[in-house]
Enzyme design. Structure first.
Site, PDB file in Angstrom:
ATOM      1  N   ASN A  17      30.137 -23.677  29.353  1.00  0.00           N
ATOM      2  CA  ASN A  17      30.122 -24.732  28.980  1.00  0.00           C
ATOM      3  C   ASN A  17      28.437 -25.107  29.020  1.00  0.00           C
ATOM      4  O   ASN A  17      27.731 -25.765  28.020  1.00  0.00           O
ATOM      5  CB  ASN A  17      30.027 -25.694  30.656  1.00  0.00           C
ATOM      6  CG  ASN A  17      31.536 -25.557  30.193  1.00  0.00           C
ATOM      7  OD1 ASN A  17      32.408 -25.449  29.494  1.00  0.00           O
ATOM      8  ND2 ASN A  17      32.047 -26.046  31.813  1.00  0.00           N
ATOM      9  N   THR A  44       7.531 -63.075   2.703  1.00  0.00           N
ATOM     10  CA  THR A  44       8.597 -63.671   3.525  1.00  0.00           C
ATOM     11  C   THR A  44      10.199 -64.447   2.887  1.00  0.00           C
ATOM     12  O   THR A  44       9.935 -64.946   1.972  1.00  0.00           O
ATOM     13  CB  THR A  44       7.882 -63.910   4.117  1.00  0.00           C
ATOM     14  OG1 THR A  44       7.786 -65.519   3.609  1.00  0.00           O
ATOM     15  CG2 THR A  44       6.388 -63.532   4.626  1.00  0.00           C
ATOM     16  N   HIS A  45      11.214 -63.938   3.524  1.00  0.00           N
ATOM     17  CA  HIS A  45      12.856 -64.817   3.223  1.00  0.00           C
ATOM     18  C   HIS A  45      13.375 -64.713   1.855  1.00  0.00           C
ATOM     19  O   HIS A  45      13.178 -65.317   1.222  1.00  0.00           O
ATOM     20  CB  HIS A  45      12.736 -65.982   4.108  1.00  0.00           C
ATOM     21  CG  HIS A  45      11.702 -66.568   5.421  1.00  0.00           C
ATOM     22  ND1 HIS A  45      12.198 -66.696   5.338  1.00  0.00           N
ATOM     23  CD2 HIS A  45      10.820 -66.691   5.376  1.00  0.00           C
ATOM     24  CE1 HIS A  45      11.991 -67.639   7.199  1.00  0.00           C
ATOM     25  NE2 HIS A  45       9.850 -67.003   6.140  1.00  0.00           N
ATOM     26  N   SER A  91      27.460 -45.947 -16.334  1.00  0.00           N
ATOM     27  CA  SER A  91      29.556 -46.208 -16.027  1.00  0.00           C
ATOM     28  C   SER A  91      29.981 -45.670 -16.911  1.00  0.00           C
ATOM     29  O   SER A  91      29.509 -45.258 -17.545  1.00  0.00           O
ATOM     30  CB  SER A  91      28.798 -47.860 -15.992  1.00  0.00           C
ATOM     31  OG  SER A  91      30.563 -48.342 -16.784  1.00  0.00           O
ATOM     32  N   ASN A  97      22.791 -47.350 -12.972  1.00  0.00           N
ATOM     33  CA  ASN A  97      22.361 -47.439 -11.182  1.00  0.00           C
ATOM     34  C   ASN A  97      22.033 -46.109 -10.398  1.00  0.00           C
ATOM     35  O   ASN A  97      21.369 -45.254 -10.739  1.00  0.00           O
ATOM     36  CB  ASN A  97      24.267 -47.706 -11.347  1.00  0.00           C
ATOM     37  CG  ASN A  97      24.875 -48.138 -12.552  1.00  0.00           C
ATOM     38  OD1 ASN A  97      24.694 -49.334 -12.868  1.00  0.00           O
ATOM     39  ND2 ASN A  97      26.437 -47.509 -12.340  1.00  0.00           N
ATOM     40  N   GLN A 151      33.305 -31.296  22.947  1.00  0.00           N
ATOM     41  CA  GLN A 151      33.681 -30.982  21.828  1.00  0.00           C
ATOM     42  C   GLN A 151      33.621 -31.539  20.497  1.00  0.00           C
ATOM     43  O   GLN A 151      32.843 -31.122  19.676  1.00  0.00           O
ATOM     44  CB  GLN A 151      34.900 -29.992  22.464  1.00  0.00           C
ATOM     45  CG  GLN A 151      34.891 -29.293  20.931  1.00  0.00           C
ATOM     46  CD  GLN A 151      36.156 -28.170  20.496  1.00  0.00           C
ATOM     47  OE1 GLN A 151      36.304 -26.929  21.939  1.00  0.00           O
ATOM     48  NE2 GLN A 151      37.308 -27.656  19.752  1.00  0.00           N
ATOM     49  N   LYS A 201      30.390 -32.689  18.530  1.00  0.00           N
ATOM     50  CA  LYS A 201      29.621 -31.436  17.537  1.00  0.00           C
ATOM     51  C   LYS A 201      29.624 -31.797  16.381  1.00  0.00           C
ATOM     52  O   LYS A 201      28.274 -31.818  15.141  1.00  0.00           O
ATOM     53  CB  LYS A 201      30.053 -30.308  18.212  1.00  0.00           C
ATOM     54  CG  LYS A 201      30.381 -29.177  17.448  1.00  0.00           C
ATOM     55  CD  LYS A 201      30.249 -27.659  17.539  1.00  0.00           C
ATOM     56  CE  LYS A 201      30.725 -27.154  19.309  1.00  0.00           C
ATOM     57  NZ  LYS A 201      31.233 -25.941  19.461  1.00  0.00           N
TER      58      LYS A 201
HETATM   59  N1  ARG Z   1      33.760 -25.059  22.214  1.00  0.00           N
HETATM   60  C1  ARG Z   1      33.665 -25.916  24.024  1.00  0.00           C
HETATM   61  C2  ARG Z   1      32.544 -27.116  23.476  1.00  0.00           C
HETATM   62  O1  ARG Z   1      32.160 -27.164  22.159  1.00  0.00           O
HETATM   63  C3  ARG Z   1      32.701 -24.691  24.323  1.00  0.00           C
HETATM   64  C4  ARG Z   1      33.062 -25.284  25.583  1.00  0.00           C
HETATM   65  C5  ARG Z   1      34.705 -24.401  26.083  1.00  0.00           C
HETATM   66  N2  ARG Z   1      34.612 -24.388  27.117  1.00  0.00           N
HETATM   67  C6  ARG Z   1      35.879 -24.913  28.107  1.00  0.00           C
HETATM   68  N3  ARG Z   1      36.008 -25.068  29.749  1.00  0.00           N
HETATM   69  N4  ARG Z   1      36.716 -24.978  27.504  1.00  0.00           N
HETATM   70  O2  ARG Z   1      32.620 -27.272  24.491  1.00  0.00           O
END
Ligand code: ARG
Length: 458
Positions: free
Chosen positions: A114, A159-160, A282, A290, A327, A330
């Site tokens: 984590n 403007t507008h 086109s 375009n 997760q 990401k």
């Molecule tokens: N791939 C996980 C994420 O992006 C990594 C951390 C996983 N931690 C866990 N307690 N399962 O969060």
């Protein structure tokens, strides 16, 4: 049911595929920073004042060498994360354990995935923000040069969307440049908030051994560690949202610039001409050119904002402490950044190659555009403004024959068409570039010291 043995236990195949999700691909972008984070963590463990030592100095060296090797492989796209690894963190641990035996099993002491992924994402964000700032300043420089070149070219100010007052191409272009310069401030604010090290928070609650979080932070070149270990984990997702919100400001500026380009390149205006190589044709209408790049930039602004809101939505009801929901942020995070950067990189050369049609710009002036200027001229002769306003409103026919170039020459106050301070744009751009240079230098210096080799590796 098929199962797989992983570093952290046996997992059902389908569960593994489902829970690893896109990490197996996306985490390839985190290999280098994951190794750097691990090098700092292990170096801190080697310094820990406990007996017996958790990691001896000679062991630290071996681990760091192993990590440098992985960084080298990653740079050549040769380090692979497998499904059974679940993510980059366990892939690196597996590789080090294969190479170093029991020593590889020690690297995760006093750490959780984590805080590991949290530090990876912050290191990743650091470099991405610097690269974005660099690309943004490139576009600012292009817009400023465009504005300077066409400083005295008159353009109807609207403007507008309706004709308003005399303006210039220089004013139009540098309005977009200044917007991006403000976005750079937002990116730098995000950079500063991001520049805190969450390592050592472990699962979310710290560890019962005397780890030195300040040392880890220093080794990684962060400005400081985050303080509260629980917040260190809660800040994941929040930090991504802050970065994406800065990216989305950049996209706002780009989208409005793109919209102006689409409008002013319409044949009905013909103020600007986009280079043919930045347009697409086109499949049915042979004559078409375009402005697809501009349209896609406008559309991608929505996607980056959606990424920001997506992250916000993922965490707004998230209970305190790590939750696997994080997760899912990401992909949004990486995609939002990559999209913003791609838009910056495509817009700069497009603006650079755009042609200005001075004749069309001047032909665009109808006499009424000078109404306000003329009213203010009457004010200069002693008439109260409201009287001058009504007089001009009733005598618009008197406005024939005014030269637009002459009209903008009179606007000389701060920031007006003929009052643009080119050093202002130059100074702000240079300050951002300098910040990027200094931050990169400091980071590379810290990491080179940590790894014992020149970073980035060549
Ligand atoms: N791939 C996980 C994420 O992006 C990594 C951390 C996983 N931690 C866990 N307690 N399962 O969060």
């Amino acid at each position: 049911m098929a199962k797989q043995k992983t570093t952290v236990g046996t997992i059902n195949d389908d569960v593994l595929t489902f829970t690893a999700g896109r990490d197996v691909e996306l985490d390839h972008a985190l290999i280098v920073v994951d190794c750097i984070g691990t090098a700092a963590h292990v170096s801190m463990l080697a310094k820990m004042p406990v007996k017996p030592k958790l990691i001896a100095e000679s062991e630290r060296k071996q681990v760091v060498e192993g990590l440098v090797e992985i960084i080298g492989l990653a740079q050549k796209n040769k380090f692979k994360i497998k499904l059974a690894d679940q993510d980059v963190h366990l892939a690196v641990e597996r590789t080090l354990t294969q190479k170093l035996g029991d020593l590889g099993k020690k690297i995760h002491t006093c750490r959780s995935r984590n805080d590991q992924v949290a530090v990876d994402l912050r290191l990743y964000a650091k470099e991405q923000l610097l690269a974005t700032l660099e690309e943004a300043t490139e576009l600012v420089a292009v817009l400023t040069a465009f504005g300077k070149k066409h400083e005295a070219v008159p353009m109807v100010g609207r403007t507008h969307m309706q004709p308003g007052m005399p303006s210039s191409v220089g004013l139009w272009a540098t309005a977009h440049a200044e917007s991006l310069l403000d976005d750079c401030v937002t990116l730098i604010n995000a950079f500063e908030l991001n520049d805190q090290c969450p390592l050592g928070s472990a699962a979310s609650y710290g560890v019962p051994l005397p780890i030195d979080r300040q040392l880890t932070s220093d080794l990684l070149g962060f400005s400081r560690p985050t303080h509260n270990v629980l917040y260190a984990n809660n800040s994941r997702g929040k930090m991504e949202g802050i970065v994406l919100s800065a990216m989305s400001q950049v996209m706002l500026s780009l989208s409005r610039l793109a919209q102006d380009f689409m409008l002013f390149t319409m044949p009905e205006f013909d103020y600007f001409k986009l280079p043919a190589e930045f347009c697409t044709g086109s499949s049915i209408m042979p004559q078409k050119q375009n402005p697809d790049v501009c349209e896609l930039v406008r559309a991608k602004a929505s996607r980056v904002k959606a990424a920001e809101l997506g992250v916000y939505d993922l965490i707004k009801g998230s209970p305190t402490g790590y939750n696997r929901d994080l997760q899912e942020a990401k992909e949004l995070f990486m995609e939002g950044i990559a999209t913003t950067r791609a838009c910056l990189r495509i817009t700069a050369p497009m603006v650079k190659a755009t042609k200005v049609n001075k004749k069309a710009l001047i032909d665009g002036f109808s006499p009424d555009v000078f109404a306000t200027d003329r009213a203010l001229e009457l004010v200069g002769e002693g008439m109260p403004f409201r009287d001058a306003y009504h007089y001009i409103k009733e005598n618009l026919h008197e406005l024939e024959g005014i030269d637009p170039a002459e009209a903008i020459r009179l606007k000389t106050h701060l920031g007006a068409p003929m009052g643009l301070d080119w050093n202002y744009f130059k100074g702000r751009t240079a300050a951002v570039k300098e910040m990027v240079r200094e931050e990169r230098k400091a980071f590379n210096k810290a990491v080179s010291k940590l790894l014992g080799v020149n970073y980035p590796l060549n």
